[in-house]
Design a protein around this motif. Structure first.
Motif, PDB file in Angstrom:
ATOM      1  N   ASP A 393     110.316 -65.672  14.465  1.00 20.38           N
ATOM      2  CA  ASP A 393     110.612 -65.074  13.149  1.00 20.38           C
ATOM      3  C   ASP A 393     110.911 -63.783  12.983  1.00 20.38           C
ATOM      4  O   ASP A 393     111.344 -63.298  12.694  1.00 20.38           O
ATOM      5  CB  ASP A 393     108.848 -65.297  13.005  1.00 20.38           C
ATOM      6  N   SER A 397     113.214 -62.789  11.144  1.00 22.49           N
ATOM      7  CA  SER A 397     113.290 -61.997   9.652  1.00 22.49           C
ATOM      8  C   SER A 397     114.498 -60.452   9.145  1.00 22.49           C
ATOM      9  O   SER A 397     114.196 -59.790   8.868  1.00 22.49           O
ATOM     10  CB  SER A 397     111.951 -61.150   9.518  1.00 22.49           C
ATOM     11  N   LEU A 401     115.575 -63.771   6.703  1.00 18.21           N
ATOM     12  CA  LEU A 401     114.031 -65.008   6.628  1.00 18.21           C
ATOM     13  C   LEU A 401     113.767 -65.123   7.938  1.00 18.21           C
ATOM     14  O   LEU A 401     112.719 -64.227   7.611  1.00 18.21           O
ATOM     15  CB  LEU A 401     115.822 -66.207   7.435  1.00 18.21           C
ATOM     16  N   SER A 402     112.750 -66.579   7.793  1.00 13.33           N
ATOM     17  CA  SER A 402     111.549 -66.448   8.532  1.00 13.33           C
ATOM     18  C   SER A 402     112.491 -67.442  10.015  1.00 13.33           C
ATOM     19  O   SER A 402     112.491 -68.097   9.274  1.00 13.33           O
ATOM     20  CB  SER A 402     110.438 -67.036   7.991  1.00 13.33           C
ATOM     21  N   GLY A 403     110.871 -67.488  10.288  1.00  9.33           N
ATOM     22  CA  GLY A 403     111.398 -68.211  11.952  1.00  9.33           C
ATOM     23  C   GLY A 403     111.868 -69.617  11.226  1.00  9.33           C
ATOM     24  O   GLY A 403     112.291 -70.621  12.311  1.00  9.33           O
TER      25      GLY A 403
END
Lengths: 752, 75
Positions: A393, A397, A401-403
């Motif tokens: 993540d 990030s 974006l996220s993981g």
């Protein structure tokens, strides 16, 4: 009891928190008789299975896993609409089954408390009682059922235990309701609140003729933003005003009514579970906890993660090749067989190059999809997927974006199609869209034939760094650097594109990364196999048809008008001379010279046929369009033939290699060193200026690095986003990027 | 003010409130971080963020910025 089989089928809605074994229960209930589709206008997958309960036919709707029934987006509204019977395509459910994780009862009961308010028959399926007792928690099921006023059925979905009792409870719940029995259930929300909602109900009846569902009115008052702007049927301006007034009366100290709701519900949950849960032992360290400690460890965590990713990447990238080669070989021999058994002509060409080629270009993706989804399904089902997102993540990030975007993007280096299908693990719509839109920028395996051909032909293998240890030597050449540069170009462009999209077309605050890390468990074989099959079938059905259709169209553009008289005329004399020479040689006495002569003649004749094929392509629709568009290609350093190759590669990038082969009279054998030679020697029409220089080769490669010349990717974007807007957008922005990139490369490259 | 992000290894805390009432705060509440709930710190990801907590019998991972919204009393 009546055994009336003509009765309309019963509709059962299956709902629950994520990671509760809902997919396993769904499979246990309906087996393989499931269909998937999309709800109109949203990206939520619609899953319906058929089964028979008692003697009643039964449709089971599998709703997406959710922690709460408060909708924050159109996607989350789908579940509410289905449950309220406001979803046009499905029947209002006769009964709701909520699957609950026993090891995590209080958070799961939050959803139950919301479902209760729908005032529909409701059955609670209590799963993972074994996990709970591992954690040292015992549950008094009878007392829970009494406190809830609902049937609670303990099940073990993975062992198919308790399913019969569950179906019996479903039937009973429906029959009780038909007999008018629906246990009175108290809402956890305060009485003043209930009065407000009743007033709104009355108002909506007066205004609309029929009242709005009570649950919808409650949600409108509790809403945190989405419903306010949504265009909902029956929510007319007077209702909206009354709702806004009620909201303001419930906003105290700046705390929105929604905050009050969560607190009230968890208080209710505490009352319900009072005396139900007993901690038999001191909080035990379970095997899952110990495993988690290693898998998220500062040192081991990333190492194990990297190893798993390497295995997946290798399997998708190299493992799939064996099967892809097999499929290509079958398709090739099917084409040869048809070619040998049909007379020459448009129909033969359509069958061999259009139909068989088109089917082949669909099937060739299957190995990658199946292999990737095997791994994704295993990782998801055993609980590691959430840890992967947890580990990655921080990195993701940085680009907003996220993981959860990591694995889809990584697998896009093999192929964007399974990568984009893999974005389903991302619940946030905006993150998912950005991931889908940048995934095609990752250097997929289809770009490699183009890179290999052009690098081998034009980039000198000058060694930059050399290293030698006994018999092993290794050197980094300019060719390697070029290839690496193209990979970096893709990644850097993707990062910039993601940042730009987050700021422009898909704005909004960073979505929360509030992620449950579920207990580890052994993956369920049925769920894994089903997931693989489902993905492969979805690809064939819904992307395959489009890919096939476009392949046929491009075939037609490269074939027609096929004016044989005009094209063949200039070659007639040479052909006749060759045929005569072959005949003459064949009559010579058997000798080494004769064999040599025959080989030379058949080479010549093959070259002649390649020239004819080239001439056909030049006079085809595609050739004409290519020539007409030459002014557009010129600033990139391309002649019309390169332009044609790029146009023809719209179905798939690697097609450009074959097209260049035909257009430069080399046949479509992409392995041949001859193609490299003829590319080097090609000149601009009517001059002796070489077409291909290093800047031109680089400009073509940069174009292919950034363009969206892949109908399969566009088709899968269409399917996954359930809209034409995003594939059109992808194609446009990537083509503009590719054109500008190629233009800059050529124009700057020319200066040196 | 102590927030969930300040809870260190082996420590436990009790939620007193969640600041804000936007979608993120609401999600935190829905996941069970309501006043009175006991939470313990489990660990952090190798890059320092996100953080992992244990509450209501399950494991929850939050980014540091999200954990800072949860006000707690140390126990």
């Amino acid at each position: 009891m009546t055994t009336d089989t003509t009765r309309r089928p019963m509709t059962v809605a299956l709902l629950g928190n994520p990671n509760t074994g809902k997919s396993t229960l769904f499979s246990a209930l309906v087996g393989v008789r499931q269909r998937t589709g999309n709800y109109p206008g949203v990206t939520v997958e619609k899953k319906v299975g058929r089964t028979t309960i008692g003697e009643t036919a039964c449709n089971v709707i599998d709703l997406p896993g959710t922690y709460s029934l408060a909708p924050h987006s159109p996607d989350e509204m789908v579940a509410v609409d289905v449950l309220l019977g406001r979803q046009a395509e499905s029947q209002r459910p006769d009964v709701i089954v909520c699957i609950v994780d026993a090891s995590n009862l209080s958070r799961n009961l939050y959803l139950v408390s919301q479902l209760i308010e729908l005032q529909r028959p409701l059955v609670v399926a209590l799963n993972m009682v074994d996990v709970a007792s591992d954690k040292g928690v015992q549950i008094d099921v009878e007392r829970l059922s009494q406190n809830l006023g609902l049937p609670v059925i303990p099940i073990q979905a993975n062992r198919k235990q308790g399913i019969e009792r569950l179906t019996a409870a479903i039937t009973e719940a429906v029959e009780n309701q038909q007999g008018g029995v629906l246990t009175k259930r108290d809402s956890p929300l305060p009485a003043e609140w209930q009065a407000e909602v009743t007033a709104l109900e009355t108002l909506s009846r007066q205004v609309n003729g029929a009242p709005l569902p009570r649950y919808l009115l409650e949600r409108l008052v509790l809403d945190t933003g989405y419903l306010e702007t949504a265009d909902l049927e029956g929510v007319t301006p007077p209702v909206r005003e009354a709702v806004a007034a009620a909201r303001s009366r419930f906003t105290t100290d700046g705390q929105s009514p929604a905050v009050m709701e969560t607190i009230a519900r968890y208080q209710w949950v505490a009352q319900i579970t009072d005396g139900v849960l007993t901690q038999t032992t001191q909080t035990r360290v379970t095997a899952s906890d110990r495993l988690d400690h290693v898998l998220t460890h500062r040192v081991w965590g990333p190492l194990i993660f990297a190893t798993i990713m390497l295995v997946i990447f290798q399997a998708v990238f190299n493992g799939a090749v064996i099967f892809m080669d097999l499929i290509e070989a079958w398709v090739g021999s099917a084409g040869d067989w048809i070619g040998a058994h049909m007379p020459d002509g448009a129909l033969q060409s359509l069958m061999v190059d259009g139909v068989v080629g088109g089917v082949g270009s669909v099937l060739v993706f299957l190995p990658q999809i199946v292999i990737l989804f095997f791994f994704i399904a295993v990782l998801e089902d055993c609980g590691y997927m959430a840890r992967a997102a947890y580990l990655m993540d921080r990195l993701m990030s940085r680009i907003g974006l996220s993981g959860k975007s990591f694995i889809p993007l990584l697998s896009s280096f093999a192929c964007a199609v399974p990568g984009i299908m893999g974005t389903r693990v991302i619940e946030n719509r905006r993150d998912r869209l950005v991931t889908i839109l940048i995934a095609p920028l990752m250097t997929c395996s289809a770009r490699l034939p183009v890179y290999f051909l052009l690098i081998a032909a034009f980039i000198p293998a000058t060694s930059l760094v050399a290293w030698r240890l006994g018999p092993i030597s290794w050197s980094l050449t300019l060719q390697h650097v070029t290839l690496l540069g193209l990979y970096v170009l893709g990644v850097v462009t993707a990062i910039l594109a993601a940042l730009a999209m987050k700021r422009t077309i898909l704005p909004g605050e960073t979505p929360p990364f509030v992620l449950e890390l579920p207990s580890y468990k052994f993956p369920d074989v049925r769920v894994v196999l089903h997931r693989m099959w489902e993905r492969a079938w979805a690809f064939i059905c819904r992307a395959g048809t489009l890919i096939f259709a476009v392949s046929i169209l491009v075939w037609a553009a490269a074939y027609f008008p096929h004016d044989a008289a005009q094209v063949e005329a200039p070659f007639a004399q040479r052909r006749a001379e060759l045929a005569a020479a072959i005949e003459q040689t064949e009559q010579m006495p058997d000798s080494a010279a004769r064999t040599e002569e025959l080989v030379a003649l058949s080479d010549q004749s093959e070259r002649l046929e390649n020239e004819v094929a080239g001439a056909y392509l030049r006079q085809s629709l595609l050739g004409r369009v290519g020539r007409w568009m030459e002014p557009l290609f010129k600033p990139l350093g391309w002649d019309w033939r390169i332009g044609c190759g790029v146009l023809a590669s719209f179905p798939a990038r690697e097609v450009v290699v074959g097209t260049l082969g035909v257009i430069y009279n080399m046949g479509d054998d992409d392995e041949s060193a001859g193609l490299r030679e003829s590319l080097r020697e090609a000149t601009w029409d009517g001059t002796d200026r070489r077409v291909f220089t290093i800047p031109v080769a680089l400009s073509i490669m940069v174009f292919f690095a950034l363009c969206a010349q892949c109908i399969s990717t566009l088709a899968i974007i269409r399917r996954e986003t359930n809209s034409w807007r995003w594939p059109i957008f992808s194609f446009t922005y990537m083509t503009v990027l590719a054109y500008v990139g190629a233009l800059l490369t050529y124009q700057i490259g020319r200066l040196f | 003010m102590t927030t969930l992000a300040d809870v260190g290894a082996g420590q436990k805390a009790r939620v007193s409130s969640v600041s804000g009432s936007d979608a993120i705060s609401l999600r935190l509440l829905e996941m069970g971080l309501t006043p009175g709930c006991e939470v313990s710190f489990v660990g952090k990801a190798p890059l320092g963020d996100p953080l992992e907590y244990s509450l209501r019998g399950y494991r929850l991972s939050l980014r540091r910025v999200e954990a800072e919204r949860v006000l707690v009393d140390m126990t």
